[in-house]
Design a protein around this motif. Structure first.
Motif, PDB file in Angstrom:
ATOM      1  N   UNK A 113      40.090  43.093  30.086  1.00  0.00           N
ATOM      2  CA  UNK A 113      39.364  43.077  31.568  1.00  0.00           C
ATOM      3  C   UNK A 113      39.477  42.655  32.998  1.00  0.00           C
ATOM      4  N   UNK A 114      40.872  42.228  33.548  1.00  0.00           N
ATOM      5  CA  UNK A 114      40.694  41.807  34.492  1.00  0.00           C
ATOM      6  C   UNK A 114      39.908  42.307  35.389  1.00  0.00           C
ATOM      7  N   UNK A 115      39.724  42.663  36.808  1.00  0.00           N
ATOM      8  CA  UNK A 115      38.388  42.688  38.043  1.00  0.00           C
ATOM      9  C   UNK A 115      39.512  43.122  38.475  1.00  0.00           C
ATOM     10  N   UNK A 116      39.381  43.859  39.659  1.00  0.00           N
ATOM     11  CA  UNK A 116      39.811  45.015  41.050  1.00  0.00           C
ATOM     12  C   UNK A 116      40.584  43.237  41.423  1.00  0.00           C
ATOM     13  N   UNK A 117      39.527  43.015  41.632  1.00  0.00           N
ATOM     14  CA  UNK A 117      40.118  41.851  42.236  1.00  0.00           C
ATOM     15  C   UNK A 117      41.118  40.448  41.531  1.00  0.00           C
ATOM     16  N   UNK A 118      41.128  40.456  40.921  1.00  0.00           N
ATOM     17  CA  UNK A 118      42.507  39.572  39.854  1.00  0.00           C
ATOM     18  C   UNK A 118      43.353  40.941  40.010  1.00  0.00           C
ATOM     19  N   UNK A 119      43.126  42.090  39.281  1.00  0.00           N
ATOM     20  CA  UNK A 119      44.604  42.898  39.755  1.00  0.00           C
ATOM     21  C   UNK A 119      45.202  43.323  40.938  1.00  0.00           C
ATOM     22  N   UNK A 120      44.360  42.991  41.824  1.00  0.00           N
ATOM     23  CA  UNK A 120      45.054  43.448  44.114  1.00  0.00           C
ATOM     24  C   UNK A 120      45.893  42.340  43.870  1.00  0.00           C
ATOM     25  N   UNK A 121      45.200  41.126  43.265  1.00  0.00           N
ATOM     26  CA  UNK A 121      45.541  39.943  43.841  1.00  0.00           C
ATOM     27  C   UNK A 121      47.042  39.915  42.766  1.00  0.00           C
ATOM     28  N   UNK A 122      47.234  39.844  41.449  1.00  0.00           N
ATOM     29  CA  UNK A 122      47.926  40.050  40.775  1.00  0.00           C
ATOM     30  C   UNK A 122      48.942  40.684  41.059  1.00  0.00           C
ATOM     31  N   UNK A 123      49.276  42.036  41.513  1.00  0.00           N
ATOM     32  CA  UNK A 123      50.054  43.100  42.185  1.00  0.00           C
ATOM     33  C   UNK A 123      50.309  42.675  43.506  1.00  0.00           C
ATOM     34  N   UNK A 124      49.565  42.642  44.648  1.00  0.00           N
ATOM     35  CA  UNK A 124      50.277  42.628  45.664  1.00  0.00           C
ATOM     36  C   UNK A 124      50.887  40.932  46.084  1.00  0.00           C
ATOM     37  N   UNK A 125      50.668  39.835  44.987  1.00  0.00           N
ATOM     38  CA  UNK A 125      51.820  39.247  45.306  1.00  0.00           C
ATOM     39  C   UNK A 125      53.094  39.175  44.635  1.00  0.00           C
ATOM     40  N   UNK A 126      52.946  40.085  42.763  1.00  0.00           N
ATOM     41  CA  UNK A 126      54.170  40.118  42.901  1.00  0.00           C
ATOM     42  C   UNK A 126      55.188  41.359  43.923  1.00  0.00           C
ATOM     43  N   UNK A 127      54.256  42.335  44.245  1.00  0.00           N
ATOM     44  CA  UNK A 127      55.326  43.126  45.353  1.00  0.00           C
ATOM     45  C   UNK A 127      56.373  42.605  46.585  1.00  0.00           C
ATOM     46  N   UNK A 128      55.188  40.973  46.788  1.00  0.00           N
ATOM     47  CA  UNK A 128      55.313  40.190  48.315  1.00  0.00           C
ATOM     48  C   UNK A 128      56.614  39.708  47.357  1.00  0.00           C
ATOM     49  N   UNK A 129      56.395  38.691  46.483  1.00  0.00           N
ATOM     50  CA  UNK A 129      57.817  37.756  45.557  1.00  0.00           C
ATOM     51  C   UNK A 129      58.811  38.884  45.305  1.00  0.00           C
ATOM     52  N   UNK A 130      58.774  39.739  45.212  1.00  0.00           N
ATOM     53  CA  UNK A 130      60.006  40.507  44.536  1.00  0.00           C
ATOM     54  C   UNK A 130      60.858  40.974  46.217  1.00  0.00           C
TER      55      UNK A 130
END
Length: 329
Positions: A243-260
């Motif tokens: 049950x990740x929070x919206x804040x956790x999900x957003x940070x995780x996905x945003x960081x992955x997009x930026x890295x890629x």
């Protein structure tokens, strides 16, 4: 040895992308430009899919989307589209029905495409099953049926692409896909340029030489062509976090997009994502709610928008690519 070969390939691809003219340049974008379509798949698949896609485009940085015509929530999206005709929306040509309890059949009907249907009366669950059973003639009939339904509803698609990549599973399927696109003058999703990211991630299904030959054919037929395809975000999940929070999900996905995006090369790249706003019903369709919600939240994240602006990445749509291609002699 494997690492050495990877290095050689990387240097070679860098050389090619540095000195060869990209399709972005051919379309009139400045030399060296990194041009991106931020593309949302699976629109019309569910109510939640529609909400997520619309939110990602209206409030975020997503620029394009495509619709699964055999699915139940297509009318809801098309009604929205009629009131928002500038939305860049294509057809997510659908030839599988992958979920356990939530399924759909071919629009052409079982008597017309009997080998595209499983024992539950729906399309096959996997790409492999579809490729094993359905003929190219049946695939073409279903593609045309999906296009016909869209047009009957007053929806003229800006492009065609392939749900689960089924149309890339067999050469004769690909040929029919191209045939319909060229005949109707509708752009088709195909990476026919340097293919740096898609080749590295092992998801192209073709050699670079084959892909570039097809790219030239599509270009000569009057259609715009992608230089590359970014198709890895669906695998970015937080399934190990309960049950990740919206804040956790957003940070995780945003960081992955930026890295890629640090690996983006000049040219036109289509970035595939699945933006969804899951309600309590969605978990009964799919267990992919976290990764899909994360995609939507990343599109809304000012941090990702700023990265794109700071790195002079140009956002575009399939509609713009076709308009530019029409002006090129």
């Amino acid at each position: 040895m494997k690492n050495l070969l990877s290095l050689i390939l990387l240097y070679w691809l860098t050389f090619i992308t540095t000195f060869a003219q990209t399709y972005a340049e051919k379309l009139g974008f400045p030399k060296g430009s990194k041009v991106v379509i931020m593309h949302v798949d699976d629109v019309g698949m569910s109510y939640d899919s529609n909400v997520g896609a619309i939110k990602a485009v209206e409030e975020g940085i997503a620029t394009s989307m495509s619709v699964m015509m055999p699915c139940p929530w297509v009318p809801g999206f098309v009604h929205y589209l009629k009131n928002n005709p500038k939305i860049d929306a294509g057809l997510h040509l659908t030839l599988t029905s992958e979920w356990k309890d939530y399924r759909w059949g071919p629009l052409a009907g079982k008597p017309t495409v009997p080998n595209l249907v499983d024992d539950e009366g729906a399309m096959w669950r996997s790409v492999e099953e579809t490729a094993r059973h359905a003929s190219a003639d049946e695939i073409e009939k279903e593609i045309r049926s999906q296009l016909e339904r869209a047009r009957a509803m007053g929806f003229e698609p800006t492009h065609l692409d392939s749900h689960m990549g089924t149309l890339f599973a067999r050469q004769d399927y690909l040929e029919r896909y191209f045939k319909v696109g060229i005949e109707n003058k509708i752009p088709v999703m195909f990476p026919g340029g340097h293919d740096t990211m898609i080749m590295r991630d092992g998801a192209a299904g073709l050699t670079l030489e084959q892909a570039q030959k097809i790219g030239k054919m599509l270009w000569n037929a009057g259609l715009p062509v992608l230089d590359d395809l970014h198709n890895i975000s669906y695998g970015w999940t937080m399934n190990k976090v309960k049950n990740p929070s919206d804040k956790e999900l957003q940070k995780y996905k945003t960081d992955k997009y930026i890295e890629s995006f640090k690996d983006l090369q000049p040219g036109v790249t289509m970035v595939i994502m699945h933006c969804t706003s899951p309600t309590e019903v969605f978990e009964h369709i799919s267990d992919s709610g976290n990764t899909r919600r994360g995609d939507m939240l990343a599109m809304l994240d000012p941090k990702l928008k700023k990265y794109i602006q700071d790195n002079q990445i140009i956002l575009t749509t399939w509609r713009e690519l076709k308009e530019r291609r029409d002006k090129v002699k």
